[in-house]
Design a protein around this motif. Sequence first.
Motif, short mmCIF file in Angstrom:
data_model
loop_
_atom_site.label_atom_id
_atom_site.label_comp_id
_atom_site.label_asym_id
_atom_site.label_seq_id
_atom_site.Cartn_x
_atom_site.Cartn_y
_atom_site.Cartn_z
N PHE A 14 0.84 -1.20 0.00
CA PHE A 14 0.00 0.00 0.00
C PHE A 14 0.88 1.26 0.00
O PHE A 14 0.64 2.19 -0.78
N CYS A 15 1.89 1.29 0.86
CA CYS A 15 2.79 2.45 0.92
C CYS A 15 3.56 2.63 -0.38
O CYS A 15 3.70 3.75 -0.89
N PHE A 56 -5.76 2.87 -8.02
CA PHE A 56 -6.73 1.77 -7.98
C PHE A 56 -6.33 0.71 -6.96
O PHE A 56 -7.11 0.31 -6.10
N LEU A 57 -5.09 0.23 -7.07
CA LEU A 57 -4.65 -0.91 -6.26
C LEU A 57 -4.41 -0.54 -4.80
O LEU A 57 -4.41 -1.42 -3.94
N ALA A 58 -4.21 0.75 -4.51
CA ALA A 58 -3.97 1.15 -3.13
C ALA A 58 -5.17 0.83 -2.24
O ALA A 58 -5.00 0.46 -1.06
N VAL A 59 -6.37 0.92 -2.80
CA VAL A 59 -7.57 0.70 -1.97
C VAL A 59 -7.72 -0.77 -1.56
O VAL A 59 -7.88 -1.05 -0.36
N PRO A 60 -7.69 -1.74 -2.49
CA PRO A 60 -7.78 -3.14 -2.02
C PRO A 60 -6.61 -3.54 -1.14
O PRO A 60 -6.77 -4.38 -0.24
N PHE A 63 -5.13 -1.54 1.02
CA PHE A 63 -5.46 -0.98 2.33
C PHE A 63 -6.50 -1.84 3.04
O PHE A 63 -6.39 -2.10 4.24
N LEU A 64 -7.51 -2.29 2.29
CA LEU A 64 -8.52 -3.16 2.89
C LEU A 64 -7.90 -4.48 3.34
O LEU A 64 -8.28 -5.03 4.38
N GLY A 65 -6.97 -5.00 2.55
CA GLY A 65 -6.27 -6.21 2.95
C GLY A 65 -5.48 -6.01 4.23
O GLY A 65 -5.42 -6.90 5.09
N PHE A 66 -4.88 -4.84 4.37
CA PHE A 66 -4.14 -4.51 5.59
C PHE A 66 -5.06 -4.51 6.81
O PHE A 66 -4.78 -5.16 7.83
N LEU A 67 -6.19 -3.80 6.72
CA LEU A 67 -7.11 -3.75 7.85
C LEU A 67 -7.72 -5.12 8.13
O LEU A 67 -7.91 -5.51 9.29
#
Length: 438
Positions: free
Chosen positions: A167-168, A204-208, A210-214
């Motif tokens: 994500f980063c 686009f890919l940052a959002v999934p 981030f959700l995977g991280f949470l």
Amino acid sequence: PPPEHLVDLPTIWNTQKVDGVEVGSDGFATFRLKLLLPQEHQEMALRFYTMGTAYALYANGKKIIECGKVGTTHETSTPEWRPQVVPLRGAGQQLDLVLHISNFHHRKGGPAGEIEIGSASKLMRDREMDIAGEMFLAGAIIVVGFYHVGLFFTRRKDKAAIYFALFCLSIGLYTMLSGERYLATILPWTSWELRVLFTNLTSFLAVPLFLGFLGNLYPRHAPKFSMRAVQIAICALAVLALVTPARIYSPTIPLFQVLVLVAAAVSAITLFRAIRQNIEASWFILAGFIVLMLTAINDVLYDNLIIQTGQFIDFGLFIFILSQAVLLAVRFSRAVQDSEQHRVELLEVNQGYRAEINNRRKTQIDLEASEFRYRSLIDNTDDLIFTIDGDGEITSANKAGIAILGIEQANLNEAIFMNFVHPSDRQMVAESYQAAHQ
């Protein structure tokens, strides 16, 4: 030719009407603006942001900048996005600006970006400060990303670390591709289509990710079905961007922005559930998440020209990373405390074991001494002393007993006690033996 319409700028011409008909995103136009400058002024300059998607500007009849190639068709135009500062050398008291602009490659056409006028030194300094700020944020974000990659390889079971790392890295690359688009300056050989593709893919890919991280950080609190649905939908948009040009997939960006808001709601639910159950340091994550979502909402509104504030997603992410750093610090501090507590407990356990081992050693020595005294006493008596098992077989005998019985030590275990009892006494001895074992 004389102007036909008055237009508020900055804007896109997608909804502009000519002769009662909406223009749409594709097309070309000429904008004219007359500026009256002070009698005495410093050397002036113009600062350009993003135009959609090719433009050329004339000042007092002289071309001062051309970005891309302006054309009247898709084939005759070349898109380009390159923010820059252009000096206005020799500008008098009147400045006639003529802007030629065309778009046949993106969903937004027209002068959507601001054009600033001011002293050349100030505008140049402002742009350098903006670039420095973006590069600092991008560098810090990327460093944090690689740091979490290292964390993942030290503990592969913690998948939240690799999701946060990717994500980063995605957002760090996005920061260099957007805003002042400095990556286009240091990589001038890259095409507009390629840079726009990577800009959209990283967002686009940052959002999934981030959700995977949470989802991995709070697995028992995340609404997994909603998270998975948003991830699949955004990944589908990313695949569309990979296989189609920008003029095809860019109209799906508003859908992506809606999915971002849905992802924000899902993330908020996850964090509030974690806070309700007092999960460690979840308040820090929520605080950073609120700042991140506010900047994301701001960028969505700015991208759709609803507000004119600028893009701040990289700043929001930086604040969120600081909250994640606080979480890591809390976990590290807790791990150090737990390690120290475990060390003290292990020392106490080791001391207990050491005392037990010493007691066992002392007991063993005492047993050996007692056995030695017992064996000396038995072996030095002239009486018959022996032991038998439940089957009546002799298991041991002293030296005098072996001599009295007249058997050898090697054959001792095969001897039956009753064979050494006088036949007339065997019944009595057997009854006594049974009585003793009832």
